[in-house]
Design a protein around this motif. Structure first.
Motif, PDB file in Angstrom:
ATOM      1  N   ALA A  49       0.995   6.432  -8.345  1.00 34.46           N
ATOM      2  CA  ALA A  49      -0.425   6.249  -8.033  1.00 34.46           C
ATOM      3  C   ALA A  49      -1.218   7.511  -8.376  1.00 34.46           C
ATOM      4  O   ALA A  49      -2.309   7.434  -8.951  1.00 34.46           O
ATOM      5  CB  ALA A  49      -0.608   5.891  -6.565  1.00 34.46           C
ATOM      6  N   LYS A  50      -0.659   8.664  -8.037  1.00 30.24           N
ATOM      7  CA  LYS A  50      -1.333   9.934  -8.360  1.00 30.24           C
ATOM      8  C   LYS A  50      -1.450  10.108  -9.872  1.00 30.24           C
ATOM      9  O   LYS A  50      -2.498  10.531 -10.374  1.00 30.24           O
ATOM     10  CB  LYS A  50      -0.567  11.098  -7.731  1.00 30.24           C
ATOM     11  N   GLN A  51      -0.394   9.769 -10.607  1.00 34.41           N
ATOM     12  CA  GLN A  51      -0.428   9.880 -12.072  1.00 34.41           C
ATOM     13  C   GLN A  51      -1.464   8.930 -12.665  1.00 34.41           C
ATOM     14  O   GLN A  51      -2.219   9.298 -13.574  1.00 34.41           O
ATOM     15  CB  GLN A  51       0.956   9.571 -12.652  1.00 34.41           C
ATOM     16  N   GLY A  52      -1.497   7.703 -12.147  1.00 32.14           N
ATOM     17  CA  GLY A  52      -2.469   6.728 -12.636  1.00 32.14           C
ATOM     18  C   GLY A  52      -3.899   7.165 -12.378  1.00 32.14           C
ATOM     19  O   GLY A  52      -4.774   7.027 -13.237  1.00 32.14           O
ATOM     20  N   LYS A  64       3.139  -4.208  -6.771  1.00 34.14           N
ATOM     21  CA  LYS A  64       2.053  -4.073  -7.750  1.00 34.14           C
ATOM     22  C   LYS A  64       0.711  -3.888  -7.039  1.00 34.14           C
ATOM     23  O   LYS A  64      -0.122  -3.072  -7.453  1.00 34.14           O
ATOM     24  CB  LYS A  64       2.026  -5.326  -8.627  1.00 34.14           C
ATOM     25  N   VAL A  65       0.502  -4.648  -5.961  1.00 28.99           N
ATOM     26  CA  VAL A  65      -0.718  -4.501  -5.168  1.00 28.99           C
ATOM     27  C   VAL A  65      -0.759  -3.118  -4.525  1.00 28.99           C
ATOM     28  O   VAL A  65      -1.810  -2.456  -4.504  1.00 28.99           O
ATOM     29  CB  VAL A  65      -0.820  -5.612  -4.100  1.00 28.99           C
ATOM     30  N   ALA A  66       0.388  -2.655  -4.026  1.00 31.37           N
ATOM     31  CA  ALA A  66       0.459  -1.325  -3.414  1.00 31.37           C
ATOM     32  C   ALA A  66       0.086  -0.240  -4.416  1.00 31.37           C
ATOM     33  O   ALA A  66      -0.661   0.691  -4.098  1.00 31.37           O
ATOM     34  CB  ALA A  66       1.857  -1.076  -2.859  1.00 31.37           C
ATOM     35  N   LEU A  67       0.591  -0.352  -5.645  1.00 33.23           N
ATOM     36  CA  LEU A  67       0.274   0.636  -6.673  1.00 33.23           C
ATOM     37  C   LEU A  67      -1.216   0.611  -7.005  1.00 33.23           C
ATOM     38  O   LEU A  67      -1.850   1.670  -7.133  1.00 33.23           O
ATOM     39  CB  LEU A  67       1.104   0.375  -7.936  1.00 33.23           C
ATOM     40  N   ALA A  68      -1.777  -0.576  -7.148  1.00 34.18           N
ATOM     41  CA  ALA A  68      -3.211  -0.677  -7.434  1.00 34.18           C
ATOM     42  C   ALA A  68      -4.041  -0.077  -6.303  1.00 34.18           C
ATOM     43  O   ALA A  68      -5.021   0.642  -6.546  1.00 34.18           O
ATOM     44  CB  ALA A  68      -3.602  -2.141  -7.668  1.00 34.18           C
ATOM     45  N   ALA A  69      -3.638  -0.345  -5.056  1.00 31.58           N
ATOM     46  CA  ALA A  69      -4.347   0.231  -3.906  1.00 31.58           C
ATOM     47  C   ALA A  69      -4.203   1.749  -3.896  1.00 31.58           C
ATOM     48  O   ALA A  69      -5.167   2.473  -3.613  1.00 31.58           O
ATOM     49  CB  ALA A  69      -3.813  -0.366  -2.607  1.00 31.58           C
ATOM     50  N   GLY A  70      -2.992   2.232  -4.225  1.00 30.20           N
ATOM     51  CA  GLY A  70      -2.753   3.675  -4.243  1.00 30.20           C
ATOM     52  C   GLY A  70      -3.568   4.383  -5.306  1.00 30.20           C
ATOM     53  O   GLY A  70      -4.168   5.436  -5.054  1.00 30.20           O
ATOM     54  N   ILE A  71      -3.601   3.808  -6.510  1.00 30.74           N
ATOM     55  CA  ILE A  71      -4.403   4.407  -7.596  1.00 30.74           C
ATOM     56  C   ILE A  71      -5.880   4.443  -7.190  1.00 30.74           C
ATOM     57  O   ILE A  71      -6.567   5.461  -7.369  1.00 30.74           O
ATOM     58  CB  ILE A  71      -4.219   3.613  -8.906  1.00 30.74           C
TER      59      ILE A  71
END
Length: 379
Positions: free
Chosen positions: A277-280, A82-89
């Motif tokens: 992440a790109k979609q977000g 979840k942290v990785a996704l937030a960082a990626g977005i």
């Protein structure tokens, strides 16, 4: 030669600090490791509320208990993706909005691991290698202008992207806005005052990975998940006119350090979350989120309801509540509901310190920590 270059010439290059690899971050901080700055929690609280500025002393760094380290590890395992996704977005959104002629500028110390995650994401997923610094910003004293001049001189023509861990009531965002206004007025150099964060439960920025108020594991610990760096210090007898703001590097804690462990645990998910992440980021770019400062409205309601004179005694969000329980003198904790899965460690810490927990329905945040009032100005 302009004013910016003349000023920067007198600022010495930074000394190596922290336990992160040098390629991850450069700390633009003066090394105060040999200065005794720590005060016991009760003494520090009394001093802060009596008017001593919080940046003139440090909390004592305590070795985390085994039960708490176990909880940190469990939380990290549960939330790393979840942290990785937030960082990626957040990383994707930064590049979409700003391009790649950027310098990443983390606000020490909570912003530092987030800045490293963003830097590593952009390197791994896009092959972009951006410079990354960690600098000091202090409520009531502003941003470290020497650090700003240093970066502008080292990277002429690049934009500075400020980064922090999360938002609470938006105090640091407000300090950043004021600091950038002052910098433009005094130096005729315009900086972008937007702030990139992993989580924005306070609704006070538009560059974020999520607005959910969840536990970012790096909020659980102090220096041992922040490159073994202390909070930043700005005191006239220690920081000269050409110095960076200061901090301590706790080299003696190397055996306890989990800073790089945290980074590695999160970045292991970058490959599998990059498409999401790109979609977000695309969604946030096409439909820009509104900055409402909604969280601040909650805090003002709590201030009125509980008769709290100083709004700075109220620390909203999981990260800030964690900090209250770790290094301040808490009065009580407000939660949105008792079974919130993000609050296991809050219950553990509150029980350990004998702090009551109350349900506050409709809270924007998962929880809110209230510091015990002694008197005067607070951190």
């Amino acid at each position: 030669m302009d004013k910016q270059q003349v000023r920067a010439r007198h600022i010495a290059d930074p000394v190596p600090l922290g336990s992160y690899p040098a390629e991850d971050v450069t700390f633009l901080l003066k090394d105060l490791s040999q200065v005794k700055l720590e005060q016991p929690t009760e003494d520090r609280e009394r001093a802060i509320q009596s008017g001593v500025h919080y940046s003139e002393m440090l909390p004592v760094e305590y070795k985390p208990a085994k039960a708490y380290l176990k909880l940190y590890e469990e939380t990290l395992q549960a939330t790393a993706e979840k942290v990785a996704l937030a960082a990626g977005i957040t990383a994707e959104l930064i590049v979409k909005k700003k391009g790649t002629n950027l310098v990443l500028v983390s606000l020490a110390r909570a912003g530092t691991p987030v800045g490293i995650l963003i830097k590593r994401y952009l390197s791994q997923i896009h092959g972009i290698d951006l410079p990354h610094y960690s600098i000091s910003i202090i409520r009531g004293k502003g941003i470290d202008e020497n650090a700003i001049h240093y970066m502008l001189e080292k990277h002429p023509g690049s934009q500075l992207q400020f980064i922090d861990g999360w938002t609470g009531k938006g105090a640091i965002r407000q300090v950043l806005i004021e600091a950038c206004d002052t910098f433009a007025r005094e130096h005729q150099i315009h900086l972008q005052d937007d702030l990139a964060v992993l989580a924005d439960p306070g609704h006070c920025t538009d560059i974020f990975g999520t607005r959910e108020d969840f536990l970012i594991p790096s909020a659980c610990l102090n220096s041992t998940v922040s490159g073994l760096m202390s909070r930043t210090v700005c005191r006239d007898d220690l920081i000269g006119p050409e110095d960076f703001h200061g901090a301590k590097f706790y080299r003696e804690w190397l055996d306890e350090d989990l800073s790089n462990h945290f980074i590695h645990a999160v970045e292991a998910f970058f490959g599998q979350i990059s498409a999401a992440a790109k979609q977000g980021a695309d969604k946030l770019y096409i439909e820009p989120p509104v900055i409402t400062w909604k969280g601040l409205e909650d805090i003002r309601s709590i201030q009125t309801e509980y008769g709290i004179d100083d709004i700075n005694l109220i620390k909203p969000g999981v990260g800030e509540t964690t900090r209250v329980l770790l290094r301040r003198v808490p009065w009580k904790i407000l939660v949105d509901r008792l079974d919130n899965p993000h609050l296991t460690h809050i219950h553990l810490l509150a029980e350990d310190r004998g702090v009551p927990i109350e349900v506050y329905p409709g809270l924007t945040y998962s929880c809110c920590g209230i510091i015990k009032s002694i008197k005067g100005e607070t951190e």
